[in-house]
Enzyme design. Structure first.
Site, short mmCIF file in Angstrom:
data_model
loop_
_atom_site.label_atom_id
_atom_site.label_comp_id
_atom_site.label_asym_id
_atom_site.label_seq_id
_atom_site.Cartn_x
_atom_site.Cartn_y
_atom_site.Cartn_z
N ASN A 116 0.82 -1.22 0.00
CA ASN A 116 0.00 0.00 0.00
C ASN A 116 0.85 1.27 0.00
O ASN A 116 0.60 2.19 -0.78
CB ASN A 116 -0.95 -0.01 1.19
CG ASN A 116 -1.96 -1.14 1.10
OD1 ASN A 116 -2.06 -1.79 0.05
ND2 ASN A 116 -2.68 -1.40 2.18
N HIS A 162 -16.62 36.75 -30.74
CA HIS A 162 -17.66 36.00 -31.49
C HIS A 162 -17.15 35.55 -32.86
O HIS A 162 -17.95 35.36 -33.78
CB HIS A 162 -18.94 36.83 -31.68
CG HIS A 162 -19.39 37.55 -30.45
ND1 HIS A 162 -20.29 37.03 -29.54
CD2 HIS A 162 -19.04 38.77 -29.96
CE1 HIS A 162 -20.48 37.89 -28.55
NE2 HIS A 162 -19.72 38.96 -28.78
N SER A 283 -3.38 14.67 -48.67
CA SER A 283 -4.55 13.83 -48.87
C SER A 283 -4.23 12.76 -49.88
O SER A 283 -3.48 13.00 -50.83
CB SER A 283 -5.73 14.68 -49.35
OG SER A 283 -6.67 13.86 -50.02
N LYS A 289 -4.21 19.23 -51.39
CA LYS A 289 -4.46 19.42 -49.97
C LYS A 289 -3.21 19.44 -49.12
O LYS A 289 -2.27 18.68 -49.34
CB LYS A 289 -5.35 18.29 -49.44
CG LYS A 289 -6.76 18.35 -49.99
CD LYS A 289 -7.63 19.30 -49.23
CE LYS A 289 -8.20 18.60 -48.01
NZ LYS A 289 -9.08 19.50 -47.27
N GLU A 296 -5.22 19.42 -35.47
CA GLU A 296 -6.49 18.73 -35.18
C GLU A 296 -6.33 17.68 -34.09
O GLU A 296 -7.19 17.52 -33.22
CB GLU A 296 -7.02 18.09 -36.47
CG GLU A 296 -7.43 19.11 -37.50
CD GLU A 296 -7.69 18.47 -38.86
OE1 GLU A 296 -8.87 18.29 -39.19
OE2 GLU A 296 -6.72 18.14 -39.57
N LYS A 331 -4.04 4.12 -12.49
CA LYS A 331 -2.79 4.35 -13.24
C LYS A 331 -2.94 4.54 -14.74
O LYS A 331 -2.39 5.48 -15.31
CB LYS A 331 -1.81 3.20 -12.98
CG LYS A 331 -1.32 3.16 -11.55
CD LYS A 331 -0.54 1.90 -11.25
CE LYS A 331 -0.58 1.59 -9.77
NZ LYS A 331 -1.94 1.32 -9.25
N1 ARG Z 1 -1.19 -3.51 -7.64
C1 ARG Z 1 -1.71 -2.81 -6.52
C2 ARG Z 1 -2.19 -1.41 -6.94
O1 ARG Z 1 -1.84 -1.00 -7.98
C3 ARG Z 1 -0.69 -2.68 -5.45
C4 ARG Z 1 -1.23 -2.52 -4.08
C5 ARG Z 1 -1.88 -3.76 -3.60
N2 ARG Z 1 -2.28 -3.65 -2.24
C6 ARG Z 1 -3.17 -4.49 -1.69
N3 ARG Z 1 -3.49 -4.28 -0.45
N4 ARG Z 1 -3.72 -5.44 -2.38
O2 ARG Z 1 -2.89 -0.74 -6.23
#
Ligand code: ARG
Length: 463
Positions: A116, A162, A283, A289, A296, A331
């Site tokens: 954690n 505008h 194009s 073009k 874009e 992530k």
């Molecule tokens: N792969 C987990 C994550 O990205 C890591 C932490 C996992 N902790 C747990 N108590 N299962 O969050």
């Protein structure tokens, strides 16, 4: 149904069987969190050094761990490391390999630590690296804009509201408007960096640890200003990622607005700028073009970046303290947003560096649409002492007269002007030209070329 695997080596003690294949599929994060390998290894090396310094593990174990981790890093960077989905995530992949490499001491690395605080640490360091890359990208973009501004401090162009011609401004002033925006973005990222720079390592699972760890030592070794003060918050917090995404969304919004202007400006109807071949595409069917694809795509990137912000806000809302596995979903979107923003910044910097403003077209456009009508009204106030509302009304009548005759304001004769207000003199024609118009806007922050030159100097000093 379930393929009976052996129980997990990390926590198998209380499990009779391994996970179902579907459980493994939904649980594993190694396919993406391997991007944090370097941060994970740096964090573990600092942790091991601290454990030894505090007498929690032996110096020889720490040495073996730290060297083994370096070997793993070179395996990963060299592309020879075999990632295993069964080992779930980067943390356990690295630890399992460490055990293969150095044996028993590997099992001591996780003393006084949990995944954690480990994942909170890795991700924070990863985001911090991205902040630095974004700040570098923004600095380069601002530099390119300053060069454009400097080359065009006296170049008149239409200012719009505008998307209707409003008043003449200068190219330099318009470029500097974006310098202000990207300058704020840069400050936002720098500010967020300062706030995120606290180390969660040592919070352990959630409550801290009974081992005599030194959190100041690991914080310092990993470039943090201090350890995070509350262990529950340290493992539960993802504000650093949210702040990164908020800053990214605002920055991407600025990029998108600028990109939209470049798309409009480079069109055959406007021809305000010529984009370089290096940042345009052709194009496959229409040989004539030249398309502003980079602009874009930059305009579009804001979609996925905003999506990432809303995505993570939604993942985090309603989560009880402290860690929940939901947070593994933090992530991928941040990775994607960071990649997208850094690429968009580089593409915009390239386009800005290469583009050529078409001074002649900008000047013609600046003079069209009765753009100096406000200058005329201001003249009536200043020279004839009229209230602005009356001056506005008289100017409106003159604009209507010019429109009816299909000419511009400076093309009206003095007699025609005097038919609307007999006190008007030939002096009025001085304020109807676009150059005098922009030169007269000398109020602080206005478009007068001297103002713009001062702002360019201020920004160059600031960077
Ligand atoms: N792969 C987990 C994550 O990205 C890591 C932490 C996992 N902790 C747990 N108590 N299962 O969050």
């Amino acid at each position: 149904m379930s393929d009976k695997k052996s129980a997990n080596a990390m926590w198998g003690g209380r499990f009779a069987s391994g996970p179902d294949a579907i459980m493994e599929a939904i649980n594993a994060s190694i396919s993406f969190d391997q991007r944090m390998a370097r941060q994970d290894i740096e964090g573990s090396r600092a942790h091991a050094a601290m454990l030894a310094a505090q007498g929690i593990i032996s110096d020889s174990d720490a040495k073996a761990i730290r060297e083994g981790l370096l070997t793993i890093l070179s395996e990963i960077e060299g592309g020879t490391f075999e990632f295993s989905t069964a080992l779930e995530d980067i943390h356990m992949n690295v630890e399992a390999r460490l055990k293969e490499l150095i044996g028993e001491p590997a099992g001591r690395l996780h003393t006084a630590r949990s995944r954690n605080d480990q994942v909170a640490l890795d991700f924070r360091m990863w985001v911090r690296d991205q902040v630095d890359a974004v700040v570098t990208g923004l600095t380069a973009l601002i530099g390119a804009l300053l060069d454009q501004a400097e080359a065009g401090t006296d170049m008149v162009m239409p200012g719009f509201t505008h998307l209707q011609v409003a008043q003449p401004v200068t190219w330099g002033h318009h470029m500097m408007a974006y310098v202000e925006m990207f300058g704020r973005d840069r400050a936002r990222f720098q500010d967020a960096r300062e706030r995120m720079n606290e180390s969660p390592l040592g919070a352990a699972a959630l409550a801290g640890t009974s081992f005599p760890i030194d959190r100041e030592m690991t914080a310092k070794a990993l470039g943090f200003d201090r350890p995070a003060a509350n262990s529950l918050d340290a493992v539960a917090d993802r504000d650093f990622a949210l702040e990164f995404l908020s800053g990214a969304s605002i920055c991407a919004t600025h990029l998108s607005r600028f990109a939209e202007e470049l798309v409009i400006w480079s069109s055959a109807q406007f021809r305000f700028v010529t984009l370089s071949d290096r940042f345009s595409t052709g194009s496959s069917i229409m040989p004539q073009k030249k398309n502003p694809d980079a602009a874009e795509l930059i305009r579009a990137k804001v979609g996925r970046i905003n999506g990432a912000l809303v995505g993570l806000l939604t993942v985090m809302k309603g989560l009880p303290l402290t860690y929940s596995k939901d947070m593994q979903e933090d992530k991928e979107q941040v990775f994607d947003a960071a990649d997208s923003l850094i690429l968009a910044l580089a593409a915009m910097t390239g386009m800005v560096g290469d583009m050529t403003p078409n001074a002649g077209n900008l000047r013609v456009a600046a003079a069209s649409g009765f753009s100096t009508a406000t200058d005329l009204a201001d003249w009536l106030v200043r020279e004839l002492g009229l209230p602005f509302r009356d001056a506005h009304h008289i100017t409106g009548a003159l604009v209507k007269m010019a429109e009816d005759q299909g000419c511009d304001l400076p093309d009206l004769t003095l007699e025609q002007m005097q038919s609307v207000n007999r006190d008007i003199t030939s002096q009025v024609f001085h304020v109807l030209g676009v150059d005098n118009s922009v030169r007269s806007r000398t109020s602080y922050g206005g478009t007068a070329p001297d103002n713009v030159r001062q702002q360019i100097v201020r920004w160059r000093q600031k960077l």
